[in-house]
Design a protein around this motif. Structure first.
Motif, PDB file in Angstrom:
ATOM      1  N   LEU A   5      -5.771  54.963  24.880  1.00 38.86           N
ATOM      2  CA  LEU A   5      -4.670  55.785  25.372  1.00 38.86           C
ATOM      3  C   LEU A   5      -5.203  57.160  25.752  1.00 38.86           C
ATOM      4  O   LEU A   5      -5.994  57.751  25.015  1.00 38.86           O
ATOM      5  N   ILE A   6      -4.746  57.673  26.883  1.00 45.07           N
ATOM      6  CA  ILE A   6      -5.173  58.984  27.377  1.00 45.07           C
ATOM      7  C   ILE A   6      -3.939  59.864  27.522  1.00 45.07           C
ATOM      8  O   ILE A   6      -2.931  59.450  28.091  1.00 45.07           O
ATOM      9  N   SER A   7      -4.032  61.097  27.032  1.00 44.30           N
ATOM     10  CA  SER A   7      -2.931  62.055  27.105  1.00 44.30           C
ATOM     11  C   SER A   7      -3.323  63.240  27.979  1.00 44.30           C
ATOM     12  O   SER A   7      -4.473  63.669  27.972  1.00 44.30           O
ATOM     13  N   SER A   8      -2.345  63.766  28.709  1.00 41.38           N
ATOM     14  CA  SER A   8      -2.580  64.980  29.492  1.00 41.38           C
ATOM     15  C   SER A   8      -2.142  66.211  28.712  1.00 41.38           C
ATOM     16  O   SER A   8      -2.325  67.326  29.161  1.00 41.38           O
ATOM     17  N   GLY A   9      -1.523  65.990  27.554  1.00 43.32           N
ATOM     18  CA  GLY A   9      -0.999  67.103  26.783  1.00 43.32           C
ATOM     19  C   GLY A   9       0.436  67.457  27.150  1.00 43.32           C
ATOM     20  O   GLY A   9       1.006  68.399  26.618  1.00 43.32           O
ATOM     21  N   SER A  10       1.027  66.698  28.031  1.00 40.36           N
ATOM     22  CA  SER A  10       2.409  66.943  28.430  1.00 40.36           C
ATOM     23  C   SER A  10       3.338  66.697  27.248  1.00 40.36           C
ATOM     24  O   SER A  10       3.218  65.676  26.566  1.00 40.36           O
ATOM     25  N   PRO A  11       4.294  67.605  27.016  1.00 43.61           N
ATOM     26  CA  PRO A  11       5.249  67.370  25.931  1.00 43.61           C
ATOM     27  C   PRO A  11       6.134  66.149  26.185  1.00 43.61           C
ATOM     28  O   PRO A  11       6.678  65.572  25.256  1.00 43.61           O
ATOM     29  N   PHE A  12       6.251  65.734  27.444  1.00 41.04           N
ATOM     30  CA  PHE A  12       7.070  64.573  27.774  1.00 41.04           C
ATOM     31  C   PHE A  12       6.485  63.283  27.199  1.00 41.04           C
ATOM     32  O   PHE A  12       7.216  62.357  26.898  1.00 41.04           O
ATOM     33  N   GLU A  13       5.161  63.223  27.047  1.00 40.57           N
ATOM     34  CA  GLU A  13       4.534  61.992  26.568  1.00 40.57           C
ATOM     35  C   GLU A  13       5.041  61.620  25.174  1.00 40.57           C
ATOM     36  O   GLU A  13       5.362  60.462  24.920  1.00 40.57           O
ATOM     37  N   GLU A  14       5.116  62.586  24.291  1.00 43.58           N
ATOM     38  CA  GLU A  14       5.620  62.310  22.945  1.00 43.58           C
ATOM     39  C   GLU A  14       7.126  62.064  22.952  1.00 43.58           C
ATOM     40  O   GLU A  14       7.614  61.139  22.314  1.00 43.58           O
ATOM     41  N   LYS A  15       7.860  62.879  23.722  1.00 49.63           N
ATOM     42  CA  LYS A  15       9.322  62.752  23.754  1.00 49.63           C
ATOM     43  C   LYS A  15       9.785  61.405  24.303  1.00 49.63           C
ATOM     44  O   LYS A  15      10.773  60.842  23.850  1.00 49.63           O
ATOM     45  N   ILE A  16       9.065  60.897  25.310  1.00 49.20           N
ATOM     46  CA  ILE A  16       9.510  59.687  25.989  1.00 49.20           C
ATOM     47  C   ILE A  16       8.687  58.466  25.564  1.00 49.20           C
ATOM     48  O   ILE A  16       8.959  57.346  25.976  1.00 49.20           O
ATOM     49  N   ALA A  17       7.669  58.672  24.719  1.00 50.02           N
ATOM     50  CA  ALA A  17       6.840  57.587  24.161  1.00 50.02           C
ATOM     51  C   ALA A  17       6.030  56.852  25.219  1.00 50.02           C
ATOM     52  O   ALA A  17       6.167  55.642  25.419  1.00 50.02           O
ATOM     53  N   TYR A  18       5.195  57.605  25.918  1.00 42.53           N
ATOM     54  CA  TYR A  18       4.278  56.983  26.873  1.00 42.53           C
ATOM     55  C   TYR A  18       2.952  57.724  26.862  1.00 42.53           C
ATOM     56  O   TYR A  18       2.841  58.797  26.279  1.00 42.53           O
ATOM     57  N   SER A  19       1.958  57.160  27.513  1.00 44.30           N
ATOM     58  CA  SER A  19       0.651  57.794  27.675  1.00 44.30           C
ATOM     59  C   SER A  19       0.456  58.136  29.141  1.00 44.30           C
ATOM     60  O   SER A  19       0.967  57.433  30.019  1.00 44.30           O
ATOM     61  N   ARG A  20      -0.300  59.191  29.404  1.00 41.99           N
ATOM     62  CA  ARG A  20      -0.617  59.528  30.800  1.00 41.99           C
ATOM     63  C   ARG A  20      -1.345  58.345  31.435  1.00 41.99           C
ATOM     64  O   ARG A  20      -1.099  57.998  32.582  1.00 41.99           O
ATOM     65  N   ALA A  21      -2.254  57.746  30.672  1.00 45.68           N
ATOM     66  CA  ALA A  21      -2.969  56.569  31.186  1.00 45.68           C
ATOM     67  C   ALA A  21      -3.317  55.645  30.030  1.00 45.68           C
ATOM     68  O   ALA A  21      -3.436  56.087  28.883  1.00 45.68           O
ATOM     69  N   VAL A  22      -3.474  54.389  30.359  1.00 48.09           N
ATOM     70  CA  VAL A  22      -3.902  53.381  29.404  1.00 48.09           C
ATOM     71  C   VAL A  22      -5.047  52.610  30.048  1.00 48.09           C
ATOM     72  O   VAL A  22      -4.940  52.172  31.198  1.00 48.09           O
ATOM     73  N   VAL A  23      -6.142  52.477  29.294  1.00 43.96           N
ATOM     74  CA  VAL A  23      -7.302  51.724  29.769  1.00 43.96           C
ATOM     75  C   VAL A  23      -7.310  50.391  29.031  1.00 43.96           C
ATOM     76  O   VAL A  23      -7.316  50.361  27.797  1.00 43.96           O
ATOM     77  N   VAL A  24      -7.276  49.294  29.796  1.00 42.77           N
ATOM     78  CA  VAL A  24      -7.263  47.951  29.228  1.00 42.77           C
ATOM     79  C   VAL A  24      -8.202  47.063  30.038  1.00 42.77           C
ATOM     80  O   VAL A  24      -8.025  46.923  31.258  1.00 42.77           O
ATOM     81  N   ASP A  25      -9.196  46.517  29.352  1.00 45.32           N
ATOM     82  CA  ASP A  25     -10.097  45.529  29.962  1.00 45.32           C
ATOM     83  C   ASP A  25     -10.633  45.954  31.336  1.00 45.32           C
ATOM     84  O   ASP A  25     -10.620  45.173  32.286  1.00 45.32           O
ATOM     85  N   GLY A  26     -11.087  47.188  31.433  1.00 45.25           N
ATOM     86  CA  GLY A  26     -11.709  47.659  32.667  1.00 45.25           C
ATOM     87  C   GLY A  26     -10.761  48.205  33.706  1.00 45.25           C
ATOM     88  O   GLY A  26     -11.188  48.643  34.770  1.00 45.25           O
TER      89      GLY A  26
END
Length: 130
Positions: A5-26
């Protein structure tokens, strides 16, 4: 299956329960990103400036994953006013002119009326990172 999981530091990521990016299997899946400058939590007024900020945030997330804009395979542009899209073309040409990912532009209302563009990308990690 590896998952990062990658975060940009946006407060929205925690509030809305998402990640800026997700790396899965390449693959790197970057969430819909708007033109906020997360350091100042400000938003430029013009759609082209918002587009530039958005792509900068996406580029940072991709770099953290080990990829770059050159690795983008798919991009989705979401604008509340489709007529604004043409103003973004010069910025998109700078970033994606040589890459030419598969692309879709969708007209839809965004979370905040100040938001004029949201961009989502999918990238494939380079072979050395995958």
């Amino acid at each position: 299956m590896s998952r990062t999981l990658i975060s940009s530091g946006s407060p929205f990521e925690e509030k809305i329960a998402y990640s800026r990016a997700v790396v899965v299997d390449g693959w790197v899946f970057v969430s819909g990103t708007t033109g906020y400058d997360y350091a100042t939590m400000s938003m430029p007024e013009g759609v082209a400036d918002q587009c530039r900020n958005t792509l900068g945030t996406i580029a940072k997330a991709l770099a953290e994953a080990g990829a770059s804009m050159a690795d983008v395979a798919r991009v989705r542009y979401i604008l509340p006013d489709g007529a604004d899209f043409e103003a973004c073309w010069p910025v998109l040409q700078e970033v994606f002119g040589a890459v030419r990912p598969a692309a879709t532009m969708i007209e839809a209302r965004l979370l905040d009326p100040a938001m004029k563009i949201e961009i989502e990308v999918t990238a494939k990690l380079p072979a050395s990172c995958a």
